[in-house]
Design an enzyme around this catalytic site. Structure first.
Site, mmCIF file in Angstrom:
data_model
loop_
_atom_site.group_PDB
_atom_site.id
_atom_site.type_symbol
_atom_site.label_atom_id
_atom_site.label_comp_id
_atom_site.label_asym_id
_atom_site.label_seq_id
_atom_site.Cartn_x
_atom_site.Cartn_y
_atom_site.Cartn_z
ATOM 1 N N GLU A 180 0.806 -1.221 0.000
ATOM 2 C CA GLU A 180 0.000 0.000 0.000
ATOM 3 C C GLU A 180 0.841 1.275 0.000
ATOM 4 O O GLU A 180 0.319 2.350 -0.275
ATOM 5 C CB GLU A 180 -0.944 -0.017 1.221
ATOM 6 C CG GLU A 180 -1.963 -1.137 1.111
ATOM 7 C CD GLU A 180 -2.693 -1.438 2.417
ATOM 8 O OE1 GLU A 180 -3.862 -1.838 2.345
ATOM 9 O OE2 GLU A 180 -2.101 -1.289 3.492
ATOM 10 N N ASP A 195 -11.358 -7.554 -2.112
ATOM 11 C CA ASP A 195 -12.108 -8.815 -1.973
ATOM 12 C C ASP A 195 -13.502 -8.487 -1.457
ATOM 13 O O ASP A 195 -13.781 -7.346 -1.091
ATOM 14 C CB ASP A 195 -11.388 -9.764 -1.004
ATOM 15 C CG ASP A 195 -11.225 -9.128 0.372
ATOM 16 O OD1 ASP A 195 -10.154 -8.548 0.616
ATOM 17 O OD2 ASP A 195 -12.172 -9.166 1.179
HETATM 18 N N1 ADE Z 1 -8.594 -5.886 4.099
HETATM 19 C C1 ADE Z 1 -8.833 -6.323 2.854
HETATM 20 N N2 ADE Z 1 -9.808 -7.248 2.850
HETATM 21 C C2 ADE Z 1 -10.198 -7.409 4.128
HETATM 22 C C3 ADE Z 1 -11.153 -8.222 4.776
HETATM 23 N N3 ADE Z 1 -11.904 -9.080 4.085
HETATM 24 N N4 ADE Z 1 -11.285 -8.125 6.122
HETATM 25 C C4 ADE Z 1 -10.506 -7.274 6.817
HETATM 26 N N5 ADE Z 1 -9.580 -6.475 6.264
HETATM 27 C C5 ADE Z 1 -9.428 -6.545 4.930
#
Ligand code: ADE
Length: 231
Positions: free
Chosen positions: A12, A199
């Site tokens: 990042e 995600d």
């Molecule tokens: N960062 C990226 N995806 C995530 C998720 N599913 N839960 C917590 N932090 C995240």
């Protein structure tokens, strides 16, 4: 004006680090703070590590040791709102620590006892700026604003998504934003959290995360670029 920029993971911050004109590196408490210029603005960039405690300590140091005027957080998150897709952007209007649980004392989930406020509001101007920069780069339909939820948990189940949506109505979930927000509110610094979706926080979340984390981080970086050009 000095702008603090935080990301949780190497993915990042690396692109911003490679782009900036680095003038000085200072290490405090194990965190490397990179001071220099990025797109013509004076910045301090730092990778805070994963989770709320890392994020809180690192943002405190950033504010206390460098006296930054504003704090921007760039990174990735899991979508909770089913309409939000991988690669989309979420700009925080406010943030909640979703794993704060004092319900045994009659408090709602996410409420921190004996604090005036447990829902930390981002700076309106920074939100607007991030939204504009995002829309310019990705188009209106891919940029969302709303509540971001943070907790020390990588969310990867439909049941947890439902609980988080039903309880807090958050747009996405991650592991640092509300901690940064909490510190910025207490120390009186304007902030905004900008997350690109890696995600959908479901059973595929870990696989999607690995696949999309770089793309999502690149998206957040483009917004930081757009914002710095306007600040
Ligand atoms: N960062 C990226 N995806 C995530 C998720 N599913 N839960 C917590 N932090 C995240």
């Amino acid at each position: 004006m000095l702008i603090g920029i935080i990301g949780a993971m190497n993915e990042e911050v690396i692109q911003l680090k490679e782009t900036m004109n680095l003038k000085e590196t200072k290490t405090i408490g194990g965190y490397e703070f990179f001071k220099g210029e990025l797109y013509g603005k004076n910045i301090v960039l730092v990778e805070c590590g994963i989770g709320k405690v890392n994020a809180a300590l690192c943002s405190t140091l950033l504010i206390e040791a460098f006296n930054v005027d504003k704090v921007l957080f760039t990174g990735v998150a899991g979508a909770l709102n089913p309409e939000i897709n991988i690669g989309d952007i979420v700009v925080s209007t406010d943030l909640i620590e979703h794993d704060f649980n004092a319900t045994a004392f009659g408090y709602d989930f996410g409420v921190i006892p004996r604090m005036e406020n447990s829902k930390f509001k981002a700076d309106k101007d920074l939100v607007e700026l991030a939204k504009e920069a995002g829309e310019k780069e990705f188009g209106k339909e891919r940029v969302w604003t709303g509540t971001i939820l943070s907790g020390d948990e990588f969310v990867a189940s439909p049941e947890k998504i439902k609980w988080l949506r039903d309880t807090f109505n958050g747009e996405c979930t991650e592991m640092e934003g509300a901690a940064v927000a909490h510190v910025c509110e207490l120390l009186g610094k304007p902030f905004v959290i900008i997350r690109s979706i890696s995600d959908k926080a479901n059973h595929d979340a870990n696989m999607n995360f690995d696949e999309f984390v770089k793309l999502a981080a690149q998206n957040s970086k483009l917004i930081i670029e757009g914002m710095l050009n306007q600040l």
